[in-house]
Scaffold this motif. Structure first.
Motif, PDB file in Angstrom:
ATOM      1  N   ARG A   1     -12.991  -6.015  -2.704  1.00 36.93           N
ATOM      2  CA  ARG A   1     -12.475  -4.932  -3.557  1.00 36.93           C
ATOM      3  C   ARG A   1     -10.960  -4.982  -3.653  1.00 36.93           C
ATOM      4  O   ARG A   1     -10.379  -4.816  -4.735  1.00 36.93           O
ATOM      5  CB  ARG A   1     -12.940  -3.584  -2.979  1.00 36.93           C
ATOM      6  CG  ARG A   1     -12.352  -2.370  -3.675  1.00 36.93           C
ATOM      7  CD  ARG A   1     -13.111  -1.117  -3.265  1.00 36.93           C
ATOM      8  NE  ARG A   1     -13.136  -0.900  -1.830  1.00 36.93           N
ATOM      9  CZ  ARG A   1     -12.212  -0.188  -1.177  1.00 36.93           C
ATOM     10  NH1 ARG A   1     -11.171   0.318  -1.814  1.00 36.93           N
ATOM     11  NH2 ARG A   1     -12.312  -0.004   0.135  1.00 36.93           N
TER      12      ARG A   1
ATOM     13  N   ALA B   1      -5.940  -8.115 -10.439  1.00 31.59           N
ATOM     14  CA  ALA B   1      -5.903  -7.450 -11.745  1.00 31.59           C
ATOM     15  C   ALA B   1      -4.537  -6.821 -12.001  1.00 31.59           C
ATOM     16  O   ALA B   1      -4.016  -6.858 -13.123  1.00 31.59           O
ATOM     17  CB  ALA B   1      -6.998  -6.386 -11.816  1.00 31.59           C
ATOM     18  N   THR B   2      -3.941  -6.264 -10.954  1.00 36.20           N
ATOM     19  CA  THR B   2      -2.631  -5.612 -11.087  1.00 36.20           C
ATOM     20  C   THR B   2      -1.525  -6.619 -11.349  1.00 36.20           C
ATOM     21  O   THR B   2      -0.649  -6.398 -12.191  1.00 36.20           O
ATOM     22  CB  THR B   2      -2.304  -4.824  -9.805  1.00 36.20           C
ATOM     23  OG1 THR B   2      -3.284  -3.801  -9.627  1.00 36.20           O
ATOM     24  CG2 THR B   2      -0.911  -4.183  -9.888  1.00 36.20           C
TER      25      THR B   2
ATOM     26  N   LYS C   1       2.220   1.624  -3.570  1.00 37.00           N
ATOM     27  CA  LYS C   1       1.142   2.055  -4.455  1.00 37.00           C
ATOM     28  C   LYS C   1       0.926   3.561  -4.385  1.00 37.00           C
ATOM     29  O   LYS C   1       0.515   4.200  -5.367  1.00 37.00           O
ATOM     30  CB  LYS C   1      -0.152   1.319  -4.081  1.00 37.00           C
ATOM     31  CG  LYS C   1      -1.224   1.381  -5.140  1.00 37.00           C
ATOM     32  CD  LYS C   1      -2.402   0.499  -4.794  1.00 37.00           C
ATOM     33  CE  LYS C   1      -3.316   1.181  -3.816  1.00 37.00           C
ATOM     34  NZ  LYS C   1      -4.652   0.545  -3.735  1.00 37.00           N
TER      35      LYS C   1
ATOM     36  N   HIS D   1       0.821  -1.214   0.000  1.00 35.74           N
ATOM     37  CA  HIS D   1       0.000   0.000   0.000  1.00 35.74           C
ATOM     38  C   HIS D   1       0.856   1.266   0.000  1.00 35.74           C
ATOM     39  O   HIS D   1       0.468   2.271  -0.613  1.00 35.74           O
ATOM     40  CB  HIS D   1      -0.953  -0.017   1.194  1.00 35.74           C
ATOM     41  CG  HIS D   1      -2.106  -0.962   1.034  1.00 35.74           C
ATOM     42  ND1 HIS D   1      -2.033  -2.292   1.385  1.00 35.74           N
ATOM     43  CD2 HIS D   1      -3.362  -0.778   0.533  1.00 35.74           C
ATOM     44  CE1 HIS D   1      -3.201  -2.888   1.117  1.00 35.74           C
ATOM     45  NE2 HIS D   1      -4.014  -1.997   0.609  1.00 35.74           N
TER      46      HIS D   1
ATOM     47  N   LYS E   1      -9.793  -7.968  -5.861  1.00 37.39           N
ATOM     48  CA  LYS E   1     -10.045  -7.693  -7.274  1.00 37.39           C
ATOM     49  C   LYS E   1      -8.962  -6.802  -7.852  1.00 37.39           C
ATOM     50  O   LYS E   1      -8.437  -7.055  -8.945  1.00 37.39           O
ATOM     51  CB  LYS E   1     -11.417  -7.029  -7.429  1.00 37.39           C
ATOM     52  CG  LYS E   1     -11.823  -6.779  -8.870  1.00 37.39           C
ATOM     53  CD  LYS E   1     -13.227  -6.185  -8.942  1.00 37.39           C
ATOM     54  CE  LYS E   1     -13.633  -5.935 -10.388  1.00 37.39           C
ATOM     55  NZ  LYS E   1     -15.017  -5.360 -10.466  1.00 37.39           N
ATOM     56  N   GLU E   2      -8.588  -5.783  -7.109  1.00 34.41           N
ATOM     57  CA  GLU E   2      -7.541  -4.854  -7.568  1.00 34.41           C
ATOM     58  C   GLU E   2      -6.172  -5.530  -7.612  1.00 34.41           C
ATOM     59  O   GLU E   2      -5.435  -5.399  -8.588  1.00 34.41           O
ATOM     60  CB  GLU E   2      -7.484  -3.651  -6.630  1.00 34.41           C
ATOM     61  CG  GLU E   2      -6.316  -2.700  -6.887  1.00 34.41           C
ATOM     62  CD  GLU E   2      -5.862  -2.013  -5.623  1.00 34.41           C
ATOM     63  OE1 GLU E   2      -4.766  -2.342  -5.130  1.00 34.41           O
ATOM     64  OE2 GLU E   2      -6.609  -1.164  -5.121  1.00 34.41           O
TER      65      GLU E   2
END
Length: 346
Positions: free
Chosen positions: A71, A78-79, A22, A19, A74-75
């Motif tokens: 959520r 996908a990343t 990111k 995090h 999913k992120e």
């Protein structure tokens, strides 16, 4: 942007590093891959709403953790294009009789208003339990929580590692002395934290989890997780494969050699829950779970330049991702959802 060194590559350290990276910070995480890391040995059940613990600060943390999961996964997937093994097939919570089942149903369903991510909650008869999980015992009624799920700790760490790299961070598999680290030190060493700091005081438990296979026709891979009687639980781990646990043993040792006594105990428990099916024991996973005061995770500064996160215990995989989000926001000077001062005793 700031510079951070994260020491410890379990769920807390990996999530915080991800995090922070990111957000564009300079992040390096060091992990010496000690055997017995709790994250990789854990069953990974995500269903905090069924707990009877009354610690409101703990519940707020795991409640937010479960809310964040869909959520976040999913992120992350996908990343990184890495599967984390996250599934939401629900949770079957077994109880010894209909009276206890009714009390549990009232207690669990009362939490729905504050946690709509629980989805449906309803009672199951013994026959309905058998229909939903054909090889499971039909000796007990249950409460079903539709939003219950599971995560694979090892796969989640692999996805975090890839995500950290993609966001410009570094993951180094070696030991580092905190005094030689650059920037703010984030110390997330779990059971091994006493090597550097005595704040907070951390103790640990050996937890053993038996992996086994059913010698039967193919089992549906979308099988729910099972919360058995007492501290026992069962999770599907593959085709016809399950894990059952867990034992809890307070210890000051760091041995991860499986216990023959616990093997026999867990095998007996597996036979109790799968009484009509032949079982083939495969191996025992041993994890060292860190705990702090009141079994409440510690999150905060212990020195001017040292931020510690530890004591996630048996709910590390539920709380770890959201702790990463909250700590990254806090250290970036942003508003947090949780009041992190609730988890800093110093």
């Amino acid at each position: 942007m700031s510079t951070f060194t994260v020491i410890g590559g379990g769920i807390a350290g990996a999530s915080i590093a991800y995090h922070l990276a990111k957000k564009g910070h300079a992040v390096t995480i060091y992990d010496r891959t000690d055997s017995g890391q709790a994250t990789t040995a854990s069953a990974g059940i995500i269903c905090p709403w069924v707990s009877q613990r009354r610690n409101k600060k703990w519940y707020k943390l795991v409640q937010e953790g479960a809310k964040y999961y869909p959520r976040f996964i999913k992120e992350l997937e996908a990343t990184t294009e890495h599967s984390t093994g996250f599934q939401q097939n629900g949770a079957i919570c077994l109880f010894k009789d209909e009276r206890v089942q009714q009390l549990a149903y009232e207690r669990i369903s009362s939490k729905q208003e504050g946690s709509p991510e629980m989805r449906a909650v309803y009672k199951l008869t013994k026959e309905e339990v058998k229909q939903m999980h054909p090889h499971l015992t039909d000796a007990y009624p249950a409460v079903f929580v539709e939003g219950g799920g599971q995560i694979n700790g090892k796969q989640l760490l692999a996805a975090f590692k890839e995500g950290i790299k993609q966001h410009g961070g570094n993951w180094i598999q070696q030991h580092i002395e905190p005094s030689k680290a650059e920037g703010t030190v984030i110390y997330t060493a779990g059971a091994w934290s006493g090597e550097f700091t005595s704040k907070p005081e951390v103790h640990h438990q050996r937890a053993e989890l038996l992996h086994f296979q059913l010698q039967e026709e193919k089992v549906n891979t979308s099988t729910p997780v099972v919360m058995g009687l007492g501290p026992m639980y069962i999770v599907p781990t593959g085709e016809n494969q399950f894990a059952i646990g867990t034992t809890h043993e307070d210890t000051k040792e760091f041995s991860i050699t499986p216990s023959e006594e616990n093997l026999q105990y867990l095998h007996g428990e597996a036979e109790r829950y799968f009484p009509q099916t032949e079982l083939n024991a495969q191996h025992i996973a041993v994890g060292l779970r860190p705990f702090t005061r009141d079994s409440l995770p510690f999150i905060g500064y212990v020195e001017e330049n040292t931020f510690v996160v530890n004591g996630l215990g048996s709910t590390g995989l539920t709380a770890g991702p959201v702790i990463g989000r909250e700590v990254a926001d806090y250290l970036s000077g942003e508003e947090t959802v949780l009041e992190l001062s609730d988890y800093a005793y110093f």
